[in-house]
Each structure stands twice: as structure tokens, then as C-alpha cells.
Design a protein around this motif. Structure first.
Motif, PDB file in Angstrom:
ATOM      1  N   HIS A   1       0.859  -1.188   0.000  1.00  0.00           N
ATOM      2  CA  HIS A   1       0.000   0.000   0.000  1.00  0.00           C
ATOM      3  C   HIS A   1       0.892   1.234   0.000  1.00  0.00           C
ATOM      4  CE1 HIS A   1      -3.544   2.480   0.793  1.00  0.00           C
ATOM      5  NE2 HIS A   1      -2.792   3.159   1.643  1.00  0.00           N
ATOM      6  N   VAL A   2       0.696   2.103  -0.978  1.00  0.00           N
ATOM      7  CA  VAL A   2       1.543   3.282  -1.154  1.00  0.00           C
ATOM      8  C   VAL A   2       0.704   4.543  -0.966  1.00  0.00           C
ATOM      9  CG1 VAL A   2       3.044   4.544  -2.754  1.00  0.00           C
ATOM     10  CG2 VAL A   2       3.035   2.041  -2.763  1.00  0.00           C
ATOM     11  N   LYS A   3       1.285   5.497  -0.254  1.00  0.00           N
ATOM     12  CA  LYS A   3       0.621   6.775  -0.011  1.00  0.00           C
ATOM     13  C   LYS A   3       1.616   7.892  -0.304  1.00  0.00           C
ATOM     14  CE  LYS A   3      -1.963   9.229   3.648  1.00  0.00           C
ATOM     15  NZ  LYS A   3      -2.434   9.132   5.062  1.00  0.00           N
ATOM     16  N   VAL A   4       1.219   8.845  -1.169  1.00  0.00           N
ATOM     17  CA  VAL A   4       2.137   9.895  -1.613  1.00  0.00           C
ATOM     18  C   VAL A   4       1.455  11.253  -1.499  1.00  0.00           C
ATOM     19  CG1 VAL A   4       3.635  10.705  -3.477  1.00  0.00           C
ATOM     20  CG2 VAL A   4       3.125   8.275  -3.269  1.00  0.00           C
ATOM     21  N   PRO A   5       2.131  12.258  -0.907  1.00  0.00           N
ATOM     22  CA  PRO A   5       1.517  13.580  -0.765  1.00  0.00           C
ATOM     23  C   PRO A   5       1.630  14.426  -2.026  1.00  0.00           C
ATOM     24  CG  PRO A   5       3.691  13.614   0.198  1.00  0.00           C
ATOM     25  CD  PRO A   5       3.446  12.189  -0.243  1.00  0.00           C
ATOM     26  N   ALA A   6       0.747  15.404  -2.118  1.00  0.00           N
ATOM     27  CA  ALA A   6       0.884  16.455  -3.123  1.00  0.00           C
ATOM     28  C   ALA A   6       2.088  17.320  -2.768  1.00  0.00           C
ATOM     29  CB  ALA A   6      -0.372  17.306  -3.173  1.00  0.00           C
ATOM     30  N   THR A   7       2.556  18.081  -3.742  1.00  0.00           N
ATOM     31  CA  THR A   7       3.666  18.990  -3.498  1.00  0.00           C
ATOM     32  C   THR A   7       3.442  20.307  -4.213  1.00  0.00           C
ATOM     33  OG1 THR A   7       4.898  18.065  -5.372  1.00  0.00           O
ATOM     34  CG2 THR A   7       5.384  17.159  -3.192  1.00  0.00           C
TER      35      THR A   7
ATOM     36  N   ASN B   1       8.853  25.422  -6.188  1.00  0.00           N
ATOM     37  CA  ASN B   1       9.312  26.796  -6.426  1.00  0.00           C
ATOM     38  C   ASN B   1       9.058  27.708  -5.232  1.00  0.00           C
ATOM     39  OD1 ASN B   1      10.011  25.971  -9.051  1.00  0.00           O
ATOM     40  ND2 ASN B   1       8.024  26.580  -9.849  1.00  0.00           N
ATOM     41  N   LEU B   2       7.804  27.758  -4.743  1.00  0.00           N
ATOM     42  CA  LEU B   2       7.443  28.588  -3.579  1.00  0.00           C
ATOM     43  C   LEU B   2       7.817  30.046  -3.793  1.00  0.00           C
ATOM     44  CD1 LEU B   2       8.679  26.168  -0.729  1.00  0.00           C
ATOM     45  CD2 LEU B   2       6.553  26.092  -2.075  1.00  0.00           C
ATOM     46  N   GLY B   3       7.703  30.486  -5.039  1.00  0.00           N
ATOM     47  CA  GLY B   3       8.088  31.854  -5.378  1.00  0.00           C
ATOM     48  C   GLY B   3       9.499  31.877  -5.916  1.00  0.00           C
ATOM     49  N   PRO B   4      10.489  32.269  -5.108  1.00  0.00           N
ATOM     50  CA  PRO B   4      11.852  32.471  -5.621  1.00  0.00           C
ATOM     51  C   PRO B   4      12.677  31.205  -5.780  1.00  0.00           C
ATOM     52  CG  PRO B   4      11.784  33.002  -3.293  1.00  0.00           C
ATOM     53  CD  PRO B   4      10.357  32.750  -3.718  1.00  0.00           C
ATOM     54  N   GLY B   5      12.283  30.086  -5.174  1.00  0.00           N
ATOM     55  CA  GLY B   5      13.123  28.887  -5.169  1.00  0.00           C
ATOM     56  C   GLY B   5      12.944  28.027  -6.395  1.00  0.00           C
TER      57      GLY B   5
ATOM     58  N   PRO C   1      -5.059  16.950  -7.531  1.00  0.00           N
ATOM     59  CA  PRO C   1      -5.545  17.463  -8.820  1.00  0.00           C
ATOM     60  C   PRO C   1      -4.490  17.334  -9.915  1.00  0.00           C
ATOM     61  CG  PRO C   1      -6.062  18.994  -7.044  1.00  0.00           C
ATOM     62  CD  PRO C   1      -5.128  17.971  -6.468  1.00  0.00           C
ATOM     63  N   HIS C   2      -4.928  17.023 -11.128  1.00  0.00           N
ATOM     64  CA  HIS C   2      -4.026  16.886 -12.264  1.00  0.00           C
ATOM     65  C   HIS C   2      -3.877  18.219 -12.998  1.00  0.00           C
ATOM     66  CE1 HIS C   2      -4.596  12.226 -12.794  1.00  0.00           C
ATOM     67  NE2 HIS C   2      -4.078  12.574 -11.632  1.00  0.00           N
ATOM     68  N   GLY C   3      -2.673  18.508 -13.452  1.00  0.00           N
ATOM     69  CA  GLY C   3      -2.434  19.686 -14.278  1.00  0.00           C
ATOM     70  C   GLY C   3      -2.681  20.999 -13.583  1.00  0.00           C
ATOM     71  N   ARG C   4      -2.530  21.024 -12.261  1.00  0.00           N
ATOM     72  CA  ARG C   4      -2.818  22.250 -11.511  1.00  0.00           C
ATOM     73  C   ARG C   4      -1.596  22.782 -10.749  1.00  0.00           C
ATOM     74  NH1 ARG C   4      -7.088  20.300 -13.476  1.00  0.00           N
ATOM     75  NH2 ARG C   4      -9.169  21.129 -13.034  1.00  0.00           N
ATOM     76  N   GLY C   5      -0.431  22.186 -10.937  1.00  0.00           N
ATOM     77  CA  GLY C   5       0.746  22.667 -10.227  1.00  0.00           C
ATOM     78  C   GLY C   5       0.891  22.120  -8.833  1.00  0.00           C
ATOM     79  N   LEU C   6       0.347  20.930  -8.586  1.00  0.00           N
ATOM     80  CA  LEU C   6       0.437  20.304  -7.269  1.00  0.00           C
ATOM     81  C   LEU C   6       1.187  18.967  -7.314  1.00  0.00           C
ATOM     82  CD1 LEU C   6      -3.095  21.196  -5.907  1.00  0.00           C
ATOM     83  CD2 LEU C   6      -0.901  22.070  -5.101  1.00  0.00           C
ATOM     84  N   GLY C   7       2.016  18.811  -8.332  1.00  0.00           N
ATOM     85  CA  GLY C   7       2.921  17.667  -8.354  1.00  0.00           C
ATOM     86  C   GLY C   7       2.276  16.331  -8.641  1.00  0.00           C
TER      87      GLY C   7
ATOM     88  N   PRO D   1       1.196  36.210   1.487  1.00  0.00           N
ATOM     89  CA  PRO D   1       2.329  35.659   0.746  1.00  0.00           C
ATOM     90  C   PRO D   1       1.866  34.627  -0.289  1.00  0.00           C
ATOM     91  CG  PRO D   1       2.681  35.523   3.125  1.00  0.00           C
ATOM     92  CD  PRO D   1       1.231  35.801   2.905  1.00  0.00           C
ATOM     93  N   ALA D   2       1.424  35.099  -1.432  1.00  0.00           N
ATOM     94  CA  ALA D   2       0.852  34.251  -2.475  1.00  0.00           C
ATOM     95  C   ALA D   2       1.847  34.072  -3.618  1.00  0.00           C
ATOM     96  CB  ALA D   2      -0.445  34.860  -2.999  1.00  0.00           C
ATOM     97  N   VAL D   3       1.926  32.843  -4.132  1.00  0.00           N
ATOM     98  CA  VAL D   3       2.817  32.508  -5.250  1.00  0.00           C
ATOM     99  C   VAL D   3       2.117  31.510  -6.161  1.00  0.00           C
ATOM    100  CG1 VAL D   3       4.921  32.877  -3.889  1.00  0.00           C
ATOM    101  CG2 VAL D   3       3.902  30.592  -3.989  1.00  0.00           C
ATOM    102  N   VAL D   4       2.648  31.357  -7.363  1.00  0.00           N
ATOM    103  CA  VAL D   4       2.179  30.295  -8.239  1.00  0.00           C
ATOM    104  C   VAL D   4       2.649  28.958  -7.668  1.00  0.00           C
ATOM    105  CG1 VAL D   4       2.295  29.301 -10.553  1.00  0.00           C
ATOM    106  CG2 VAL D   4       2.274  31.780 -10.271  1.00  0.00           C
ATOM    107  N   SER D   5       1.744  27.997  -7.580  1.00  0.00           N
ATOM    108  CA  SER D   5       2.116  26.661  -7.111  1.00  0.00           C
ATOM    109  C   SER D   5       2.686  25.871  -8.276  1.00  0.00           C
ATOM    110  CB  SER D   5       0.899  25.939  -6.533  1.00  0.00           C
ATOM    111  OG  SER D   5       1.261  24.651  -6.084  1.00  0.00           O
ATOM    112  N   GLY D   6       3.973  25.526  -8.190  1.00  0.00           N
ATOM    113  CA  GLY D   6       4.612  24.801  -9.277  1.00  0.00           C
ATOM    114  C   GLY D   6       4.519  25.563 -10.582  1.00  0.00           C
ATOM    115  N   ALA D   7       4.082  24.871 -11.634  1.00  0.00           N
ATOM    116  CA  ALA D   7       3.907  25.504 -12.936  1.00  0.00           C
ATOM    117  C   ALA D   7       2.546  26.177 -13.070  1.00  0.00           C
ATOM    118  CB  ALA D   7       4.082  24.468 -14.041  1.00  0.00           C
ATOM    119  N   GLY D   8       1.722  26.115 -11.993  1.00  0.00           N
ATOM    120  CA  GLY D   8       0.413  26.717 -12.034  1.00  0.00           C
ATOM    121  C   GLY D   8      -0.617  25.778 -12.657  1.00  0.00           C
ATOM    122  N   PRO D   9      -1.855  26.264 -12.742  1.00  0.00           N
ATOM    123  CA  PRO D   9      -2.319  27.606 -12.425  1.00  0.00           C
ATOM    124  C   PRO D   9      -2.784  27.794 -10.969  1.00  0.00           C
ATOM    125  CG  PRO D   9      -4.084  26.393 -13.472  1.00  0.00           C
ATOM    126  CD  PRO D   9      -2.906  25.454 -13.407  1.00  0.00           C
TER     127      PRO D   9
END
Length: 321
Positions: free
Chosen positions: A23-29, A32-36, A107-113, A267-275
């Protein structure tokens, strides 16, 4: 052994695995978090969970429930299966016949890994099924996942949890996990529309002004300090000049809402590649204020996800027969 070398030399059957289940469990991510850019990532408490069982007879059975149901492929091109096959091949084995049942919430294609989570799920499933025959170190798992994802900023926090700094060396990718300050209260705002990571990356220039690079170095260093020690610095620490402005034209509402949130002190940033938008709030009341602002300002529907930081990362737990 590389996957190509294993294939060229002939893969051997992974004998004795029939009936094994994990059984595998994996978190969203959020990367970048803005500048990183391509370096920092944060694990978030939304999970894909999978049960993988080795079958007695040849075949491949896949069920997908939740996010991606009726959309993702149900054959060997499924990303989890590809990642499993890659991990097995790197150890010289053929992928055995398997049954995969996935319950997806990321979610798929939303910048959450989501793609990074699928890759990590496959690598973790392979390591769990091969337990006793093969061992995988943390560096092994990161290398396998990065080979498929292309960069480690999403797969590192998915694997290890918390805040991760990821970098590459001639010997392979490396990471450092840090514990996020308990005062940090993440909020993810998810739109209905998707964003292609490939499109987002195509909007990046080949070079940036020297002063912008220096700006981001300072903010990245400050962001690490803010996340682990001084959340009151998060607004300044999440400033960026390397990637978000270049991608703004591809996600205008994301850009407009981030500007409105930041103008209001969030402190708002784009999550990953967005949106999607990540707000690194310093307390729950700030999260509530950010949600109200978006509800009042958005032209389209946005789902608000007040989330905890995942500190554990991906897990693979063998199931008894």
C-alpha cells in the motif's frame, strides 16, 4: 545498472513475488514557492493512495478512482506502471504482472505535483515489492524518480515530506529536508482549468538579468529562514523575478489574483507551474481572509484547500497475504 543497459543485457524475471502486495501513499507537493525555482518544494497533506499486488498469472490490471478516473490510461503507459518498470529495470528485473488500484486526490495539471506523485508512487511500490531481494537508499529513490521527472523539486518533497531543498551533482540529485515552522498555514487555491508544465517552461527565457538572479538568491535564502523560523518574513521572502512574471500571460487570472492577494499582505505565489495559487499564511485567520478575497475577486470558480504540511512523505507498507 542503467535501464538501457538492463534491457540490452536482458532482464530477468522477478521470481517469488506472486501474491506480494504493498500500500503506497504519496503527498501532493508545491514547487518553487516563489523564488526557489527548480530547487524548493513543500509536501502538502493531500494524497494519492495505491494498492499494488503481484499477480499469479501474466497480465496488467489497473483501476483508477477519484481524480483521473476515466481519463488516465489503463495500460502499460500509466505513469505509475512506467515508474515501477523503470525501478525494476534499474535492478535488472522485468516488471511482474500486477494489479494496481489507485485512489487519487491530487488534482491533475494544476501545479500540485501530480506527475511527480505518480512517479514516486511507482518507485515506492517497486521498492516495497522488492523488499528482501533489493534495498533502496533515499538517494536511490530520489535518483530513480528524478530520472523520470527530469528535475527533483517535486519528487524530493513527495518522497521525504516537509520542506526540501533539492540540487544536482555529478553523482546524482541530492536533497535536504527541513521542518516547517508550526505557524505556517498553507492554503492552495485550485482553479477549474489546467496548465501544461511544458507550456509553462517554454515561456522561460534562456537567460535573466544579473540583478534579477541576485534578487532571487537573496529571497530564496530568506524564504528558507522564514519557513523554518520566521513566518513573519514570508511576504518579502516569496518575492520572485525569475519565472512567475514570464508565465503570467498563460494564466492571467492566476497572475491577477496573486497580485491582489500580495497587495493585501498575503504571501501568495504560483504553485509549481500553475495555475493553482499557494498562500503561505502565518495563521488560520489569514487563510480565511485570503479565501474571502479570492471569492470576491475571481472571475471563475476556485476551490480553496486549507492544508497542513505533510512531514512524513511517501510510504510503502507491505500488506499481508
Amino acid at each position: 545498472m542503467t535501464a538501457a543497459a538492463a534491457v540490452a543485457g536482458g532482464l530477468r524475471a522477478a521470481d517469488g513475488l506472486a501474491g506480494r502486495s504493498v500500500h503506497v501513499k504519496v503527498p501532493a507537493t508545491s514547487a518553487n514557492l516563489g523564488p526557489g525555482f527548480d530547487t524548493l518544494g513543500l509536501a502538502l497533506a493531500v494524497y494519492d493512495e495505491l494498492d499494488v499486488t503481484v499477480l499469479e498469472q501474466p497480465g496488467l490490471e489497473i483501476e483508477v478512482h477519484g481524480v483521473g478516473e476515466g481519463e488516465v490510461p489503463l495500460d502499460a503507459s500509466h505513469l505509475v506502471v512506467r515508474a515501477m518498470a523503470h525501478a525494476f529495470a534499474r535492478r535488472g528485473y522485468e516488471l511482474p504482472p500486477i494489479r494496481l488500484v489507485a485512489h487519487n486526490a491530487i488534482p491533475h495539471g494544476r501545479g500540485l505535483g501530480s506527475s511527480g506523485a505518480a512517479i514516486v508512487a511507482g518507485v515506492m511500490a517497486a521498492s516495497g515489492l522488492l523488499e528482501g531481494a533489493e534495498s533502496f537508499t533515499a538517494d536511490d529513490l530520489l535518483e530513480l524518480a528524478t530520472e523520470l521527472e527530469g528535475h527533483p523539486d517535486n519528487v524530493a518533497p513527495a518522497l521525504f515530506g516537509g520542506l526540501t531543498i533539492a540540487w544536482t551533482t555529478p553523482e546524482g540529485p541530492r536533497h535536504k529536508k527541513l521542518i516547517v515552522h508550526r505557524g505556517v498555514a498553507p492554503l492552495v487555491l485550485v482553479p477549474e482549468h489546467e496548465m501544461s508544465t511544458a507550456l509553462a517552461r517554454s515561456l522561460q527565457p534562456a537567460s535573466v538579468p544579473h540583478e534579477d538572479a541576485v534578487f532571487n538568491v537573496s529571497r530564496s535564502a530568506l524564504l528558507v529562514a522564514a519557513l523554518i523560523q520566521s513566518p513573519e518574513l514570508l511576504l518579502q521572502a516569496t518575492e520572485d523575478k525569475l519565472h512567475q512574471s514570464y508565465r503570467a500571460e498563460a494564466m492571467p487570472e492566476t497572475d491577477r489574483l496573486i497580485k491582489a492577494l500580495r497587495a493585501a499582505g498575503h504571501p501568495a505565489v504560483v504553485s509549481g507551474a500553475g495555475p493553482s495559487i499557494l498562500v503561505l499564511a502565518s495563521d488560520p485567520s489569514e487563510r480565511a481572509d485570503a479565501v474571502r478575497l479570492v471569492e470576491e475577486s475571481a472571475d471563475t470558480a476556485w476551490q480553496a484547500l486549507p492544508l497542513a504540511v505533510d512531514f512524513k512523505g511517501a510510504t510503502a507498507v507491505p500488506q499481508h497475504r
